[in-house]
Write a protein that holds these residues in place. Structure first.
Motif, PDB file in Angstrom:
ATOM      1  N   LYS A 138       0.837  -1.207   0.000  1.00  0.00           N
ATOM      2  CA  LYS A 138       0.000   0.000   0.000  1.00  0.00           C
ATOM      3  C   LYS A 138       0.871   1.256   0.000  1.00  0.00           C
ATOM      4  CE  LYS A 138      -1.409   1.801   3.762  1.00  0.00           C
ATOM      5  NZ  LYS A 138      -1.936   2.003   5.116  1.00  0.00           N
ATOM      6  N   ASP A 139       1.873   1.273   0.870  1.00  0.00           N
ATOM      7  CA  ASP A 139       2.728   2.460   0.960  1.00  0.00           C
ATOM      8  C   ASP A 139       3.498   2.699  -0.336  1.00  0.00           C
ATOM      9  OD1 ASP A 139       1.809   2.790   3.503  1.00  0.00           O
ATOM     10  OD2 ASP A 139       3.597   2.019   4.500  1.00  0.00           O
ATOM     11  N   ASN A 140       3.920   1.619  -1.005  1.00  0.00           N
ATOM     12  CA  ASN A 140       4.613   1.776  -2.285  1.00  0.00           C
ATOM     13  C   ASN A 140       3.713   2.420  -3.331  1.00  0.00           C
ATOM     14  OD1 ASN A 140       6.903   0.603  -1.308  1.00  0.00           O
ATOM     15  ND2 ASN A 140       6.633  -1.364  -2.339  1.00  0.00           N
ATOM     16  N   LEU A 141       2.445   2.011  -3.356  1.00  0.00           N
ATOM     17  CA  LEU A 141       1.530   2.568  -4.351  1.00  0.00           C
ATOM     18  C   LEU A 141       1.260   4.045  -4.057  1.00  0.00           C
ATOM     19  CD1 LEU A 141      -0.979  -0.400  -4.811  1.00  0.00           C
ATOM     20  CD2 LEU A 141       0.975   0.218  -6.246  1.00  0.00           C
ATOM     21  N   ILE A 142       1.133   4.373  -2.791  1.00  0.00           N
ATOM     22  CA  ILE A 142       0.925   5.775  -2.425  1.00  0.00           C
ATOM     23  C   ILE A 142       2.179   6.582  -2.749  1.00  0.00           C
ATOM     24  CG2 ILE A 142       0.512   7.335  -0.471  1.00  0.00           C
ATOM     25  CD1 ILE A 142      -1.294   5.150   0.727  1.00  0.00           C
ATOM     26  N   PHE A 143       3.346   5.972  -2.513  1.00  0.00           N
ATOM     27  CA  PHE A 143       4.616   6.622  -2.834  1.00  0.00           C
ATOM     28  C   PHE A 143       4.712   6.896  -4.341  1.00  0.00           C
ATOM     29  CE2 PHE A 143       9.189   6.307  -3.908  1.00  0.00           C
ATOM     30  CZ  PHE A 143       9.676   7.330  -3.115  1.00  0.00           C
ATOM     31  N   ARG A 144       4.302   5.912  -5.131  1.00  0.00           N
ATOM     32  CA  ARG A 144       4.313   6.086  -6.589  1.00  0.00           C
ATOM     33  C   ARG A 144       3.429   7.271  -6.999  1.00  0.00           C
ATOM     34  NH1 ARG A 144       4.727   1.824 -11.054  1.00  0.00           N
ATOM     35  NH2 ARG A 144       3.948   2.880 -12.890  1.00  0.00           N
ATOM     36  N   HIS A 145       2.266   7.360  -6.395  1.00  0.00           N
ATOM     37  CA  HIS A 145       1.376   8.492  -6.676  1.00  0.00           C
ATOM     38  C   HIS A 145       2.064   9.811  -6.342  1.00  0.00           C
ATOM     39  CE1 HIS A 145      -2.023  11.196  -6.651  1.00  0.00           C
ATOM     40  NE2 HIS A 145      -1.863  11.422  -5.372  1.00  0.00           N
ATOM     41  N   LYS A 146       2.722   9.829  -5.206  1.00  0.00           N
ATOM     42  CA  LYS A 146       3.386  11.060  -4.771  1.00  0.00           C
ATOM     43  C   LYS A 146       4.494  11.461  -5.771  1.00  0.00           C
ATOM     44  CE  LYS A 146       5.858  12.910  -0.808  1.00  0.00           C
ATOM     45  NZ  LYS A 146       6.587  12.613   0.434  1.00  0.00           N
ATOM     46  N   VAL A 147       5.253  10.466  -6.212  1.00  0.00           N
ATOM     47  CA  VAL A 147       6.320  10.755  -7.174  1.00  0.00           C
ATOM     48  C   VAL A 147       5.737  11.278  -8.484  1.00  0.00           C
ATOM     49  CG1 VAL A 147       8.179   9.749  -8.576  1.00  0.00           C
ATOM     50  CG2 VAL A 147       7.941   9.095  -6.164  1.00  0.00           C
ATOM     51  N   THR A 148       4.704  10.619  -9.000  1.00  0.00           N
ATOM     52  CA  THR A 148       4.165  11.066 -10.289  1.00  0.00           C
ATOM     53  C   THR A 148       3.535  12.453 -10.170  1.00  0.00           C
ATOM     54  OG1 THR A 148       2.044   9.936  -9.977  1.00  0.00           O
ATOM     55  CG2 THR A 148       3.750   8.716 -11.125  1.00  0.00           C
ATOM     56  N   MET A 149       2.905  12.746  -9.037  1.00  0.00           N
ATOM     57  CA  MET A 149       2.355  14.092  -8.854  1.00  0.00           C
ATOM     58  C   MET A 149       3.479  15.130  -8.893  1.00  0.00           C
ATOM     59  SD  MET A 149      -0.988  14.301  -8.716  1.00  0.00           S
ATOM     60  CE  MET A 149      -1.241  15.926  -7.984  1.00  0.00           C
ATOM     61  N   GLU A 150       4.594  14.827  -8.235  1.00  0.00           N
ATOM     62  CA  GLU A 150       5.720  15.765  -8.226  1.00  0.00           C
ATOM     63  C   GLU A 150       6.300  15.933  -9.633  1.00  0.00           C
ATOM     64  OE1 GLU A 150       6.937  17.907  -6.176  1.00  0.00           O
ATOM     65  OE2 GLU A 150       5.556  17.345  -4.590  1.00  0.00           O
ATOM     66  N   VAL A 151       6.383  14.827 -10.362  1.00  0.00           N
ATOM     67  CA  VAL A 151       6.900  14.901 -11.738  1.00  0.00           C
ATOM     68  C   VAL A 151       6.012  15.815 -12.576  1.00  0.00           C
ATOM     69  CG1 VAL A 151       7.243  13.596 -13.877  1.00  0.00           C
ATOM     70  CG2 VAL A 151       8.018  12.641 -11.690  1.00  0.00           C
ATOM     71  N   ARG A 152       4.717  15.581 -12.484  1.00  0.00           N
ATOM     72  CA  ARG A 152       3.793  16.387 -13.288  1.00  0.00           C
ATOM     73  C   ARG A 152       3.848  17.853 -12.877  1.00  0.00           C
ATOM     74  NH1 ARG A 152       0.316  11.518 -13.671  1.00  0.00           N
ATOM     75  NH2 ARG A 152       0.020  11.213 -15.904  1.00  0.00           N
ATOM     76  N   LYS A 153       3.887  18.090 -11.588  1.00  0.00           N
ATOM     77  CA  LYS A 153       3.909  19.460 -11.095  1.00  0.00           C
ATOM     78  C   LYS A 153       5.166  20.176 -11.596  1.00  0.00           C
ATOM     79  CE  LYS A 153       3.578  21.875  -6.638  1.00  0.00           C
ATOM     80  NZ  LYS A 153       4.678  22.779  -6.984  1.00  0.00           N
ATOM     81  N   PHE A 154       6.305  19.521 -11.442  1.00  0.00           N
ATOM     82  CA  PHE A 154       7.562  20.151 -11.843  1.00  0.00           C
ATOM     83  C   PHE A 154       7.560  20.450 -13.345  1.00  0.00           C
ATOM     84  CE2 PHE A 154      11.858  20.120 -13.489  1.00  0.00           C
ATOM     85  CZ  PHE A 154      12.513  20.974 -12.618  1.00  0.00           C
ATOM     86  N   LEU A 155       7.231  19.443 -14.147  1.00  0.00           N
ATOM     87  CA  LEU A 155       7.311  19.635 -15.596  1.00  0.00           C
ATOM     88  C   LEU A 155       6.289  20.669 -16.060  1.00  0.00           C
ATOM     89  CD1 LEU A 155       7.921  15.966 -16.802  1.00  0.00           C
ATOM     90  CD2 LEU A 155       9.577  17.837 -16.693  1.00  0.00           C
ATOM     91  N   SER A 156       5.092  20.606 -15.489  1.00  0.00           N
ATOM     92  CA  SER A 156       4.070  21.578 -15.876  1.00  0.00           C
ATOM     93  C   SER A 156       4.516  22.995 -15.517  1.00  0.00           C
ATOM     94  CB  SER A 156       2.748  21.221 -15.197  1.00  0.00           C
ATOM     95  OG  SER A 156       1.697  22.004 -15.685  1.00  0.00           O
ATOM     96  N   ASP A 157       5.098  23.139 -14.337  1.00  0.00           N
ATOM     97  CA  ASP A 157       5.601  24.462 -13.933  1.00  0.00           C
ATOM     98  C   ASP A 157       6.696  24.956 -14.873  1.00  0.00           C
ATOM     99  OD1 ASP A 157       3.861  24.517 -11.837  1.00  0.00           O
ATOM    100  OD2 ASP A 157       5.333  24.051 -10.282  1.00  0.00           O
ATOM    101  N   GLN A 158       7.422  24.034 -15.496  1.00  0.00           N
ATOM    102  CA  GLN A 158       8.482  24.413 -16.434  1.00  0.00           C
ATOM    103  C   GLN A 158       7.950  24.617 -17.850  1.00  0.00           C
ATOM    104  OE1 GLN A 158      11.907  24.629 -15.513  1.00  0.00           O
ATOM    105  NE2 GLN A 158      11.140  24.439 -13.441  1.00  0.00           N
ATOM    106  N   GLY A 159       6.635  24.578 -18.022  1.00  0.00           N
ATOM    107  CA  GLY A 159       6.070  24.842 -19.343  1.00  0.00           C
ATOM    108  C   GLY A 159       5.873  23.612 -20.211  1.00  0.00           C
ATOM    109  N   PHE A 160       6.096  22.432 -19.649  1.00  0.00           N
ATOM    110  CA  PHE A 160       5.826  21.213 -20.421  1.00  0.00           C
ATOM    111  C   PHE A 160       4.323  20.955 -20.438  1.00  0.00           C
ATOM    112  CE2 PHE A 160      10.244  20.727 -19.435  1.00  0.00           C
ATOM    113  CZ  PHE A 160      10.781  19.985 -20.486  1.00  0.00           C
ATOM    114  N   ILE A 161       3.832  20.469 -21.571  1.00  0.00           N
ATOM    115  CA  ILE A 161       2.415  20.160 -21.741  1.00  0.00           C
ATOM    116  C   ILE A 161       2.279  18.646 -21.828  1.00  0.00           C
ATOM    117  CG2 ILE A 161       0.406  20.453 -23.266  1.00  0.00           C
ATOM    118  CD1 ILE A 161       1.376  23.072 -22.025  1.00  0.00           C
ATOM    119  N   GLU A 162       1.408  18.087 -21.007  1.00  0.00           N
ATOM    120  CA  GLU A 162       1.171  16.640 -21.128  1.00  0.00           C
ATOM    121  C   GLU A 162       0.172  16.407 -22.253  1.00  0.00           C
ATOM    122  OE1 GLU A 162       0.146  14.460 -17.551  1.00  0.00           O
ATOM    123  OE2 GLU A 162       0.710  12.578 -18.516  1.00  0.00           O
ATOM    124  N   VAL A 163       0.594  15.658 -23.246  1.00  0.00           N
ATOM    125  CA  VAL A 163      -0.261  15.354 -24.400  1.00  0.00           C
ATOM    126  C   VAL A 163      -0.403  13.840 -24.479  1.00  0.00           C
ATOM    127  CG1 VAL A 163      -0.571  15.550 -26.893  1.00  0.00           C
ATOM    128  CG2 VAL A 163       0.573  17.394 -25.635  1.00  0.00           C
TER     129      VAL A 163
END
Lengths: 582, 582
Positions: A138-163
């Protein structure tokens, strides 16, 4: 309303409040006059108490009957615990139960829902939904969510568009094997599932999207090695109007952000080494640099005596094992046996003990004197008390063998610390890789990778020497990302396909759309893709990806929980214009 | 370095700075002594200037030769424009070019890269990478990214965990048609691509994940209607320990957040109506409530005269068209023709003009007097100046016909304003739906939907009357989300499968894993799924989804850009143990 708070929320400050909780019966302790029940949900465990002084007798009896993993709802009062448990956040309180409702019974689970379970790998996979109840998964899956949220946040803040790019695409059979999807509406034709969105992200660059990313499933129908999955997730990225330096900076930024946000680690500038240097110093293009034990090449100081094994070798190379001089004969024999295992493949191993008194004792004292051995120690960086392990033979094989030994020893010595993070860029990869079996060259990265400026001509004469603007990001001895500057010129792309053995017709049939696109003003571009499963596992301090995937497949590509793949109806086959050919 | 700023960044405050820009030649205006070039990238357009006083002659000549969509890099000085352009953010400045490098030439594009292009749908799909350069498409994709980021942020902040579920699963042939994926490693067996992660999200609830979401691709191999795609994206959500009320609140919160963040709209509490009421008031389970024109049922006030058409009808129902009393005979005839089109299917239409003088003029004056018509006006809410349109016949068909007319008239009257957002919940859907052709019942939502408490017994006697804890979220006349409280009891699930015509063996073969899971303490749970493509389109004020998808497929399920699906090699077929059967 099933609850007004969760099993992880109550603290001393809540004492006196009436609460409604729902969850799973984790454990029942029946002392006769008092029953404690650990009630569990995703957020934690809260102790429930029933006792003969304060609980109606029928309710106490009902509590005694509760089976593990039964789903219940209770109402009660938060009270102070007599004996507090400092190990859990809710350890100051318990809930004196006034009402108990059984929401769903459970039959006996096939393994215990504990951090250390009694269930083996196979049974846990079959009942994955029960395995997920265990904290480690369970903790690993929650950790994975946390990592992907950070990835998306960082890249989006840098002007990357998820397509989102399509999943039903076209088969390109030259690389790894595609999973295919028969088309019902287009008789006899097939889609393929993407091995990566490579061509689509390049088309997005042609389309002016400038900075693209996507966290996306990819598919490869390969015979599965341990810890490989037929479907896996990539953080796929591409940028236009960039040189290699721009990409390294952008994704070093992402990785640094993750290490900082997730582990509070300031990782500074990532070291960079070339592929050639990585091979020379570590025998490996994804070196673990959390520890030293760098290679010392000993040809110059070992091929001047009568030791034929070394004299006939293309490479003589050693590493210094910290503190290894104290190994017993038996321990050293075990190391020698280890490097001679078929999986490693060395023929033998020469060793030198660097004694505390400054003398050397080696397995080749017959051939080499103390001065020779002192030079070996100098070359490998061995200090007093170390053991030098030396392998020899063909360069590529010997490097691979010594690299394996280096990692094995580091593991054994506890030098691969899971909470230490040592990223590094490996750059200047070769463009092509020789297939020893067929004698032909393959793209080392993929056919869209650009050769270094001015090296295109070398393709004709010395294809193996051409370097690419290709790079890998390595973390703790694992490749977590790899990418390249791409070709954006139709003619160069056509030349590349030719050198990779495509006929012009094959190139056009498979990648004509991309070469066509390059005619309409394709910008210079490049990118990178991270393997999310592995990245998350390593950031989580683990090396196996399976427990960071909610529903992984086994080594035969099967989902043993849902029992897939499976037989299908004849009617379905018929609609797809197919017959089995077994 | 290809650039130190972008084509959308420079302002008056940058005047005097040296800049490096890269982008596409959008337009060239050659006045002989001066040449202006609009340089375009994702971020905007910057005007470049070359003139005979300040530009070396060879550079001026080079600028004159630039073709549309050529990719160039320039260095120059930011200067003040002589004639400013207030319509673009960079309109105060231009860049006096000192260096110009052509990065990649472009042949003539097959259509103009303008907001209003001269390219038709087919050519734009074939060259989708050029279409994406156009602002309307590019902006839609960026908008989609913004919406998905907000969705993820909101749900994550609310404690939802995004979990990736597998794409290679098992075929369940009873619903819509699956796309199948032959397994090479498991001869003669197939995976299926998910139509939704339904069973996996339920297993995550059994696994205690508590609050799950995923933005995920789903697949349906159906004959494509206009604006349907074989692969589409869902915002898939599930929660444990919830009743319907909890779910409505959670996802009303999400939708309100999106309307607020994206459009600055405060939407307050969403209205709720039952399915039955929606059908009665709007003839539709996804009513557009941005405007009135509610149905008035006229049976009681129209079946007491000699008009047989009405007397023999199951339902007589009308709507009031604002201002419609002024329609000419020709306009009204057009309306009548419209409802008689085969796509609508009405046999005719009765109308009443509510004249300015308070009198009524109808097409059935022979049968009804002014008092009758006044009652019709009252029932339909018609005011002076309105037109009442009345249809009659079988209840379901007549409602569908009048609903179509209502939407057509609203469109015509400009009442469907794209910048107005009217969300509403439709609740209490029937559990089952009668298939008129086969006389059997299907699950209206899906087989995992729970009947309302106490209604399980009705399944035996009046299956069509059983209501479900199922709900749709409707926005501007489109269903943007739908969900239900699920069954979490093995026996009830088995009963449901039986009523849907599964044999126990079929139920076990296809969904045995889910029913097994329900034995181990499955919590009460429910969820919802939003169609992301449509949600984004509607939030973007548009109704067609295709331009919010980067690489859509056409109505035959083909990607005309990459030309997929396609033929495959015989070797690939052989590896999959398949033969074509054409």
């Amino acid at each position: 309303m099933y609850r007004n708070t969760t099993c992880g929320a109550l603290r001393a400050s809540d004492i006196g409040t009436e609460v409604t909780l729902s969850g799973w019966v984790h454990k029942v302790r029946d002392k006769g006059f008092v029953v404690w029940v650990d009630l569990r949900d995703r957020y934690g465990i809260t102790q429930l108490v029933f006792d003969q002084d304060r609980t109606p007798v029928d309710l106490l009896d009902k509590a005694k009957e509760l089976g593990r993993e039964t789903v219940i709802q209770i109402k009660g009062e938060t009270i102070e615990r007599a004996s507090k448990n400092p190990n859990i956040p809710t350890g100051d309180i318990e809930v004196l139960v006034q009402e108990l409702q059984i929401l769903n019974e459970s039959i006996l689970p096939p393994f215990t829902i504990e951090d250390e379970t009694d269930g083996g790998e196979d049974i846990r996979m079959k009942y994955r939904y029960l395995d997920i109840r265990r904290n480690p998964v369970k903790d690993n899956l929650i950790f994975r969510h946390k990592v992907t949220m950070e990835v998306r946040k960082f890249l989006s803040d840098q002007g990357f568009i998820e397509v989102e790019t399509p999943y039903l695409i076209k088969s390109t059979p030259e690389g790894a094997r595609d999973f295919l999807v028969p088309s019902r509406m287009n008789e006899g034709q097939f889609y393929a599932l993407p091995q990566s969105p490579q061509t689509f992200k390049q088309l997005l660059m042609v389309g002016g999207m400038d900075k693209y990313f996507q966290i996306v499933k990819c598919f490869r129908d390969e015979d599965l090695r341990a810890d490989r999955q037929p479907e896996f997730t990539q953080i796929d990225c591409e940028m236009a109007f960039v040189e290699q330096e721009d990409i390294l900076n952008a994704f070093e930024g992402l990785t640094r952000h993750l290490l900082k946000e997730i582990h509070g680690v300031d990782s500074g500038d990532f070291p960079r080494i070339t592929f050639d240097e990585a091979m020379r110093r570590y025998g490996n293009d994804k070196p673990d640099i959390r520890f030293g034990m760098e290679f010392g090449e000993l040809n110059a100081v070992s091929q001047h005596k009568d030791f034929n094994v070394f004299n006939s070798a293309e490479l003589v190379v050693g590493i210094a094992v910290p503190g290894g001089a104290s190994y017993t004969r038996k321990e050293i024999d075990k190391l020698i046996d280890w490097v001679k295992r078929p999986q490693v493949g060395a023929k033998g191993m020469v060793y030198v003990k660097c004694n505390e008194d400054g003398t050397y004792k080696s397995s080749v004292d017959k051939f080499y004197d103390q001065d020779d051995l002192a030079k070996w120690a100098e070359t490998t960086g061995a200090k007093t008390g170390d053991l030098i392990c030396v392998l020899s033979g063909n360069t590529n094989e010997t490097r691979a063998q010594l690299s394996a030994l280096r990692m094995e020893l580091a593991e054994h010595l506890g030098l691969r610390k899971p909470d230490e993070f040592a990223p590094l860029w490996v750059i200047d990869f070769p463009l092509l890789e020789l297939d020893e079996e067929t004698g032909t060259y393959h793209a080392m990265h993929h056919p869209f990778t650009s050769p270094k400026p001015g090296q295109l001509e070398l393709l004709e004469t010395q294809p193996g020497e051409v370097k690419a603007n290709a790079y890998d990001l390595v973390l703790n001895g694992n490749e977590i990302g790899g990418g390249s500057i791409r070709i954006h010129d139709k003619e160069i792309q056509a030349t590349m396909f030719k050198h990779l053995g495509f006929t012009p017709e094959e190139a056009k049939a498979q990648f004509g759309f991309l070469m066509d696109a390059f005619q309409y003003g394709a910008p210079p571009h490049g990118g990178i893709a991270f393997g999310l499963d592995r990245l998350v596992a390593i950031l989580g301090g683990q090396e196996t990806i399976r427990d960071f995937i909610a529903f992984p497949k086994n080594n035969s590509g099967r989902d043993v929980m849902i029992d897939a793949p499976a037989d299908i109806d004849d009617a379905q086959l018929k609609e797809l214009h197919l017959k089995l050919d077994l």
